[in-house]
Design an enzyme around this catalytic site. Sequence first.
Site, PDB file in Angstrom:
ATOM      1  N   GLU A 170      -1.302 -17.099 -30.684  1.00  0.00           N
ATOM      2  CA  GLU A 170      -2.314 -17.909 -29.993  1.00  0.00           C
ATOM      3  C   GLU A 170      -1.666 -18.447 -28.729  1.00  0.00           C
ATOM      4  O   GLU A 170      -0.622 -19.095 -28.802  1.00  0.00           O
ATOM      5  CB  GLU A 170      -2.774 -19.063 -30.890  1.00  0.00           C
ATOM      6  CG  GLU A 170      -3.682 -18.623 -32.022  1.00  0.00           C
ATOM      7  CD  GLU A 170      -4.879 -17.825 -31.562  1.00  0.00           C
ATOM      8  OE1 GLU A 170      -5.352 -18.026 -30.428  1.00  0.00           O
ATOM      9  OE2 GLU A 170      -5.320 -16.958 -32.326  1.00  0.00           O
ATOM     10  N   CYS A 221      -3.931 -26.555 -25.221  1.00  0.00           N
ATOM     11  CA  CYS A 221      -4.350 -25.184 -24.887  1.00  0.00           C
ATOM     12  C   CYS A 221      -5.843 -25.154 -24.615  1.00  0.00           C
ATOM     13  O   CYS A 221      -6.332 -24.303 -23.887  1.00  0.00           O
ATOM     14  CB  CYS A 221      -3.987 -24.230 -26.002  1.00  0.00           C
ATOM     15  SG  CYS A 221      -4.718 -24.690 -27.579  1.00  0.00           S
TER      16      CYS A 221
HETATM   17  P1  NAD Z   1       6.465 -21.593 -25.033  1.00  0.00           P
HETATM   18  O1  NAD Z   1       5.848 -20.235 -25.048  1.00  0.00           O
HETATM   19  O2  NAD Z   1       7.432 -21.903 -23.972  1.00  0.00           O
HETATM   20  O3  NAD Z   1       7.248 -21.849 -26.423  1.00  0.00           O
HETATM   21  C1  NAD Z   1       6.595 -21.712 -27.683  1.00  0.00           C
HETATM   22  C2  NAD Z   1       7.652 -21.490 -28.755  1.00  0.00           C
HETATM   23  O4  NAD Z   1       8.255 -20.197 -28.579  1.00  0.00           O
HETATM   24  C3  NAD Z   1       8.810 -22.498 -28.712  1.00  0.00           C
HETATM   25  O5  NAD Z   1       9.181 -22.810 -30.029  1.00  0.00           O
HETATM   26  C4  NAD Z   1       9.906 -21.701 -28.009  1.00  0.00           C
HETATM   27  O6  NAD Z   1      11.211 -22.169 -28.280  1.00  0.00           O
HETATM   28  C5  NAD Z   1       9.675 -20.314 -28.602  1.00  0.00           C
HETATM   29  N1  NAD Z   1      10.225 -19.193 -27.824  1.00  0.00           N
HETATM   30  C6  NAD Z   1      10.525 -19.151 -26.509  1.00  0.00           C
HETATM   31  N2  NAD Z   1      10.925 -17.888 -26.181  1.00  0.00           N
HETATM   32  C7  NAD Z   1      10.875 -17.155 -27.308  1.00  0.00           C
HETATM   33  C8  NAD Z   1      11.145 -15.774 -27.604  1.00  0.00           C
HETATM   34  N3  NAD Z   1      11.542 -14.935 -26.667  1.00  0.00           N
HETATM   35  N4  NAD Z   1      10.956 -15.343 -28.870  1.00  0.00           N
HETATM   36  C9  NAD Z   1      10.511 -16.192 -29.851  1.00  0.00           C
HETATM   37  N5  NAD Z   1      10.251 -17.498 -29.631  1.00  0.00           N
HETATM   38  C10 NAD Z   1      10.424 -17.968 -28.368  1.00  0.00           C
HETATM   39  O7  NAD Z   1       5.263 -22.647 -25.066  1.00  0.00           O
HETATM   40  P2  NAD Z   1       5.308 -24.252 -24.998  1.00  0.00           P
HETATM   41  O8  NAD Z   1       5.727 -24.674 -23.635  1.00  0.00           O
HETATM   42  O9  NAD Z   1       6.039 -24.788 -26.168  1.00  0.00           O
HETATM   43  O10 NAD Z   1       3.761 -24.610 -25.211  1.00  0.00           O
HETATM   44  C11 NAD Z   1       2.798 -24.601 -24.194  1.00  0.00           C
HETATM   45  C12 NAD Z   1       1.976 -23.333 -24.230  1.00  0.00           C
HETATM   46  O11 NAD Z   1       1.412 -23.179 -25.535  1.00  0.00           O
HETATM   47  C13 NAD Z   1       0.795 -23.365 -23.287  1.00  0.00           C
HETATM   48  O12 NAD Z   1       0.670 -22.122 -22.651  1.00  0.00           O
HETATM   49  C14 NAD Z   1      -0.407 -23.614 -24.201  1.00  0.00           C
HETATM   50  O13 NAD Z   1      -1.630 -23.145 -23.701  1.00  0.00           O
HETATM   51  C15 NAD Z   1       0.019 -22.889 -25.434  1.00  0.00           C
HETATM   52  N6  NAD Z   1      -0.659 -23.395 -26.624  1.00  0.00           N
HETATM   53  C16 NAD Z   1      -1.597 -22.584 -27.207  1.00  0.00           C
HETATM   54  C17 NAD Z   1      -2.302 -23.045 -28.323  1.00  0.00           C
HETATM   55  C18 NAD Z   1      -3.336 -22.174 -28.988  1.00  0.00           C
HETATM   56  O14 NAD Z   1      -3.641 -22.407 -30.168  1.00  0.00           O
HETATM   57  N7  NAD Z   1      -3.902 -21.193 -28.309  1.00  0.00           N
HETATM   58  C19 NAD Z   1      -2.033 -24.320 -28.845  1.00  0.00           C
HETATM   59  C20 NAD Z   1      -1.057 -25.113 -28.222  1.00  0.00           C
HETATM   60  C21 NAD Z   1      -0.373 -24.632 -27.117  1.00  0.00           C
END
Ligand code: NAD
Length: 474
Positions: A232, A266
């Site tokens: 997501e 999000c």
């Molecule tokens: P992010 O993508 O930077 O990080 C998300 C998670 O992924 C963190 O735990 C991070 O450490 C991990 N991560 C980073 N690189 C990785 C890799 N290569 N492999 C595996 N894991 C990895 O996102 P963020 O800054 O924590 O959150 C904000 C984003 O999340 C925004 O784009 C927002 O829209 C989205 N979001 C979506 C929803 C939804 O349900 N659609 C809900 C909340 C937030």
Amino acid sequence: MSELIRSCSPQSPADVVAESAAVSPQQVRDLAGRARLAQVEWHRQGAAGRASALRAAADRLRDRADPITDLVVREVGKPVTEARAEVGRAAAILDYYAQACFAATGDLLAPSLPASQPGLLYTERRPRGVAGLVTPWNFPLAIPLWKAAPALATGNAVLLKPSPEAIACGAEVERLFDGLLPAGLLHVVPGGAETGRAVVEAADVVSFTGSAAVGAEVSVAAARAGLPAQAEMGGQNAAVVLPDADLASTAALLANAAMGYAGQKCTATRRIVVVGDPARFTEALVAAVAALRFGAPAEPGVAVGPVINATARSRVLDAVEAARASGGRVLTGGHGGDGLFVAPVLVDRVDPAHPVAREETFGPLVTIFGVPDLASAVKLVNGVRYGLVTSVHGGDVGMLLDAVRGIDTGLIRVNAPTTGVDFHAPFGGEKASSHGPREQGTAALDFYTSTRTVTFAAPPPPAPAPSRPVEEVA
Ligand code: NAD
């Protein structure tokens, strides 16, 4: 030496909330091995055992609601009213999935066996094994729990990697289950991208929430390993304001949906599309945004606090500059406050094709557009690569239904804000916002299980005994 992860309070970045060594890929593999063993016992406990553990975790969360609310405010800068609501929702999610332990785990179908051979044809959903969960910082309790609770309810083990920005909240999630689960069944593994990649590699099923870029990488890695996965991701969510929408109440609703928690959801509204002349609605919106309380998130009544870190702040301010440079008009905000505070920004006259209008800036920035008719509004809404949620506001049922039919997002909310999630309904987007099956509700029970089909034929009836030869008859 493993990397040190540190979370700092956005409202006062010198306040280090938690520190932890990143869990190494080898440690992740070892923990996955332990979890896989514990999963067998967990599944054997049956529905009643699993339900009582989830219910006890919900009770524990309610008992600790005050300190956990304070922690959410401190660690991720969420305004206290929203933080308290998240704690309540997280407990309700645990309750919901505690009850879901008793849901039917299969269907009975009519077998196509010959009438002479009775039997059963049924399906059975079985846990997949170890669920690898990777989560963002903005809902540091609700998102980990809306993944972990259905995974546990259906008999899986859990490896959860919280965001580096929310490791104290992640540790709280682990504490909720202390002593309630078989040893080794659930592990919270702090770390960054390397730890996240290791979780994906070690799991049997993967659920990710976060940015589109990382979600795409996770989806590819899972596909390569042949794992079921859901991701997501972000959105560039629109609100469509129809000509008969009530100006003041719609403006107040959209100001909150766009700027609440500094737009760091999000589902936050990021584009507002006004059908007809946008001047009066824009004026009402500027006033509604000005009426939102902006300041320290621990103060009751504050709706807009800081953004999460310095990178997030620069992204918002850079986007404002880019909008201005391309001819956009900044109607309010657009300047940094102290520390990580950014005054909520409304911009109009931006070309809809400009990246500021098309790409997600995860912060308090909204672009406003005026369009002549509903068809143009739908085209504009659909003209981005994302498709998470859209809201539509007005009273004309025909127009509302046309909008619902035309808009290509996974969630559509009529006369309701884009923000807000019903945890008992399927949740997810279209296009770049989402990959794989939906999460939440009963969709999650399907996702964390694999269905097998059993044909169970009764043994054929014994052959009739041969009749005795005539000469043997006395
Ligand atoms: P992010 O993508 O930077 O990080 C998300 C998670 O992924 C963190 O735990 C991070 O450490 C991990 N991560 C980073 N690189 C990785 C890799 N290569 N492999 C595996 N894991 C990895 O996102 P963020 O800054 O924590 O959150 C904000 C984003 O999340 C925004 O784009 C927002 O829209 C989205 N979001 C979506 C929803 C939804 O349900 N659609 C809900 C909340 C937030």
